[in-house]
Design a protein around this motif. Structure first.
Motif, PDB file in Angstrom:
ATOM      1  N   UNK A  97      -2.763  14.204   9.957  1.00 30.90           N
ATOM      2  CA  UNK A  97      -2.787  14.746  11.309  1.00 30.90           C
ATOM      3  C   UNK A  97      -2.982  16.246  11.150  1.00 30.90           C
ATOM      4  N   UNK A  98      -4.167  16.716  11.480  1.00 28.86           N
ATOM      5  CA  UNK A  98      -4.513  18.105  11.224  1.00 28.86           C
ATOM      6  C   UNK A  98      -3.755  19.063  12.153  1.00 28.86           C
ATOM      7  N   UNK A  99      -3.895  20.346  11.883  1.00 29.37           N
ATOM      8  CA  UNK A  99      -3.169  21.383  12.631  1.00 29.37           C
ATOM      9  C   UNK A  99      -3.316  21.198  14.139  1.00 29.37           C
ATOM     10  N   UNK A 100      -2.200  21.318  14.845  1.00 35.18           N
ATOM     11  CA  UNK A 100      -2.237  21.335  16.291  1.00 35.18           C
ATOM     12  C   UNK A 100      -2.371  19.994  16.979  1.00 35.18           C
ATOM     13  N   UNK A 101      -2.334  18.907  16.240  1.00 37.22           N
ATOM     14  CA  UNK A 101      -2.449  17.576  16.851  1.00 37.22           C
ATOM     15  C   UNK A 101      -1.188  17.265  17.656  1.00 37.22           C
ATOM     16  N   UNK A 102      -1.378  16.636  18.821  1.00 39.54           N
ATOM     17  CA  UNK A 102      -0.272  16.127  19.625  1.00 39.54           C
ATOM     18  C   UNK A 102      -0.459  14.622  19.791  1.00 39.54           C
ATOM     19  N   UNK A 139       0.848  -1.185   0.000  1.00 41.97           N
ATOM     20  CA  UNK A 139       0.000   0.000   0.000  1.00 41.97           C
ATOM     21  C   UNK A 139       0.885   1.237   0.000  1.00 41.97           C
ATOM     22  N   UNK A 140       0.629   2.158  -0.937  1.00 36.50           N
ATOM     23  CA  UNK A 140       1.319   3.444  -0.984  1.00 36.50           C
ATOM     24  C   UNK A 140       0.278   4.546  -0.807  1.00 36.50           C
ATOM     25  N   UNK A 141       0.459   5.424   0.168  1.00 39.97           N
ATOM     26  CA  UNK A 141      -0.514   6.502   0.393  1.00 39.97           C
ATOM     27  C   UNK A 141       0.163   7.661   1.118  1.00 39.97           C
ATOM     28  N   UNK A 142      -0.233   8.872   0.758  1.00 42.84           N
ATOM     29  CA  UNK A 142       0.385  10.077   1.304  1.00 42.84           C
ATOM     30  C   UNK A 142       0.123  10.234   2.801  1.00 42.84           C
ATOM     31  N   UNK A 143       1.064  10.871   3.474  1.00 41.30           N
ATOM     32  CA  UNK A 143       0.931  11.208   4.897  1.00 41.30           C
ATOM     33  C   UNK A 143       1.124  12.714   5.041  1.00 41.30           C
ATOM     34  N   UNK A 144       0.217  13.353   5.777  1.00 43.59           N
ATOM     35  CA  UNK A 144       0.264  14.808   5.933  1.00 43.59           C
ATOM     36  C   UNK A 144       0.202  15.187   7.401  1.00 43.59           C
ATOM     37  N   UNK A 145       1.185  15.959   7.863  1.00 45.13           N
ATOM     38  CA  UNK A 145       1.187  16.517   9.211  1.00 45.13           C
ATOM     39  C   UNK A 145       1.023  18.025   9.102  1.00 45.13           C
ATOM     40  N   UNK A 146      -0.022  18.558   9.736  1.00 42.16           N
ATOM     41  CA  UNK A 146      -0.305  19.988   9.678  1.00 42.16           C
ATOM     42  C   UNK A 146       0.603  20.808  10.569  1.00 42.16           C
ATOM     43  N   UNK A 147       0.393  22.114  10.572  1.00 43.87           N
ATOM     44  CA  UNK A 147       1.193  23.028  11.384  1.00 43.87           C
ATOM     45  C   UNK A 147       1.061  22.700  12.871  1.00 43.87           C
TER      46      UNK A 147
END
Length: 198
Positions: free
Chosen positions: A139-144, A115-123
């Motif tokens: 992981x949207x903005x501000x996630x810890x 499986x290949x899929x993008x990973x995005x970590x917000x600000x």
């Protein structure tokens, strides 16, 4: 931590390279032409960044701590002010563990089911030590994310997540957004002072 010089960084052939980039000479990079690094980024000892077709895009004011790995064919994005603690693993590719297909990169693709899929970590995302983030997640903005967590599902903004599998435990304070405004005001003021007067 011995760091690569500016000349050494330029010779590596990154797709983009900002200013004040501090990279340990013990970090490893693969497919640099698909890796973009913003300004004020620090990457510590024994990190491995292996970019696939999608590449790796690192914003500005980002820290990647000791022994962290970013690996896979999908795109991996670390937005501004994000922070990966030691031994974090982010995968944008993963074998099929079900037994339906064979596994590992030494087996021809026609026998595997990767499986290949993008990973995005917000600000302002921060990921605690020893955590694992699987392919296809945002992981949207501000996630810890707490230490030793397995992130298998998307994480909504300003949540604190922890556990195996990680789940939302409580809300994260948003004070950091006001601090970001103050930070930028100070940063721009200092930059203006540094500009030579004609």
């Amino acid at each position: 931590m011995p760091q690569l010089s500016g000349d050494e960084l330029n010779k590596m052939g990154f797709a983009g390279l900002g200013e004040n980039v501090l990279i340990s000479d013990r970090a490893s990079f693969y497919n640099c032409k698909a890796i973009t690094i913003g300004d004020n980024v620090r990457i510590d000892d024994f990190c491995v960044l292996s970019a696939g077709v999608g590449g790796i895009n690192i914003g500005s004011f980002v820290h990647i701590a000791v022994g962290t790995t970013l690996i896979g064919a999908g795109k991996i994005t670390l937005s501004d002010f994000s922070n990966l603690s030691s031994r974090v693993s982010i995968y944008s590719s993963s074998d099929d563990y079900s037994g339906v297909t064979m596994t590992n990169p030494m087996v021809p693709n026609k026998y595997t089911g990767v499986l290949h899929a993008d990973v995005f970590l917000g600000k302002h995302v921060i990921v605690g030590s020893g955590s694992v983030i699987l392919p296809g997640l945002t992981l949207e903005e501000g996630v810890a994310v707490g230490a030793l967590s397995l992130v298998r599902c998307d994480c909504k903004a300003f949540g604190i997540y922890a556990g195996n599998p990680a789940r939302r435990m409580k809300e994260r304070k948003r004070n950091l957004l006001k601090l970001e405004e103050l930070f930028w005001a100070d940063f721009k003021a200092e930059a203006a002072v540094d500009v030579p007067q004609k």
